[in-house]
Design a protein around this motif. Sequence first.
Motif, mmCIF file in Angstrom:
data_model
loop_
_atom_site.group_PDB
_atom_site.id
_atom_site.type_symbol
_atom_site.label_atom_id
_atom_site.label_comp_id
_atom_site.label_asym_id
_atom_site.label_seq_id
_atom_site.Cartn_x
_atom_site.Cartn_y
_atom_site.Cartn_z
ATOM 1 N N PRO A 155 -4.595 -18.645 28.142
ATOM 2 C CA PRO A 155 -3.553 -18.227 27.197
ATOM 3 C C PRO A 155 -2.163 -18.678 27.649
ATOM 4 C CG PRO A 155 -5.035 -16.407 27.710
ATOM 5 C CD PRO A 155 -5.367 -17.523 28.649
ATOM 6 N N PRO A 156 -1.337 -19.105 26.708
ATOM 7 C CA PRO A 156 0.000 -19.605 27.056
ATOM 8 C C PRO A 156 0.843 -18.620 27.862
ATOM 9 C CG PRO A 156 -0.480 -20.014 24.735
ATOM 10 C CD PRO A 156 -1.600 -19.188 25.269
ATOM 11 N N GLU A 157 0.720 -17.326 27.565
ATOM 12 C CA GLU A 157 1.546 -16.353 28.285
ATOM 13 C C GLU A 157 1.137 -16.256 29.760
ATOM 14 O OE1 GLU A 157 -1.742 -14.146 26.142
ATOM 15 O OE2 GLU A 157 -0.271 -15.629 25.546
ATOM 16 N N ILE A 158 -0.138 -16.430 30.051
ATOM 17 C CA ILE A 158 -0.596 -16.412 31.451
ATOM 18 C C ILE A 158 -0.113 -17.667 32.163
ATOM 19 C CG2 ILE A 158 -2.623 -16.523 32.959
ATOM 20 C CD1 ILE A 158 -4.013 -14.620 31.035
ATOM 21 N N TYR A 159 -0.246 -18.817 31.494
ATOM 22 C CA TYR A 159 0.213 -20.067 32.112
ATOM 23 C C TYR A 159 1.713 -20.028 32.371
ATOM 24 C CZ TYR A 159 0.496 -24.937 33.347
ATOM 25 O OH TYR A 159 0.709 -26.102 34.036
ATOM 26 N N ASP A 171 6.216 -19.499 36.306
ATOM 27 C CA ASP A 171 7.332 -18.737 36.884
ATOM 28 C C ASP A 171 7.072 -18.429 38.357
ATOM 29 O OD1 ASP A 171 8.577 -18.742 34.408
ATOM 30 O OD2 ASP A 171 7.943 -16.692 33.909
ATOM 31 N N ILE A 172 5.854 -18.007 38.670
ATOM 32 C CA ILE A 172 5.492 -17.704 40.059
ATOM 33 C C ILE A 172 5.609 -18.963 40.916
ATOM 34 C CG2 ILE A 172 3.594 -17.026 41.590
ATOM 35 C CD1 ILE A 172 2.632 -15.202 39.227
ATOM 36 N N ALA A 173 5.077 -20.071 40.406
ATOM 37 C CA ALA A 173 5.124 -21.338 41.141
ATOM 38 C C ALA A 173 6.565 -21.765 41.398
ATOM 39 C CB ALA A 173 4.375 -22.422 40.371
ATOM 40 N N LYS A 174 7.417 -21.614 40.410
ATOM 41 C CA LYS A 174 8.824 -21.991 40.569
ATOM 42 C C LYS A 174 9.499 -21.137 41.639
ATOM 43 C CE LYS A 174 13.006 -22.799 37.911
ATOM 44 N NZ LYS A 174 13.648 -22.743 36.593
ATOM 45 N N GLN A 175 9.231 -19.819 41.624
ATOM 46 C CA GLN A 175 9.822 -18.925 42.614
ATOM 47 C C GLN A 175 9.357 -19.278 44.027
ATOM 48 O OE1 GLN A 175 8.758 -14.963 41.416
ATOM 49 N NE2 GLN A 175 10.138 -14.972 39.664
#
Length: 44
Positions: free
Chosen positions: A2-6, A11-15
């Motif tokens: 689902p797009p919201e999970i991706y 966001d996590i990866a960017k942080q």
Amino acid sequence: MPPEIYSTLQDIAKQKKVSVAWVIRDAAEKYIAEQWPLFEGQRT
């Protein structure tokens, strides 16, 4: 996926300054360690 999970994974990866693939691998390893503790440490 689902797009919201991706989007959350992005966001996590960017942080963490890592790739989305790294976040998914990390989550999978933690899930496996939690579900099957005997397999912990048997990474390839």
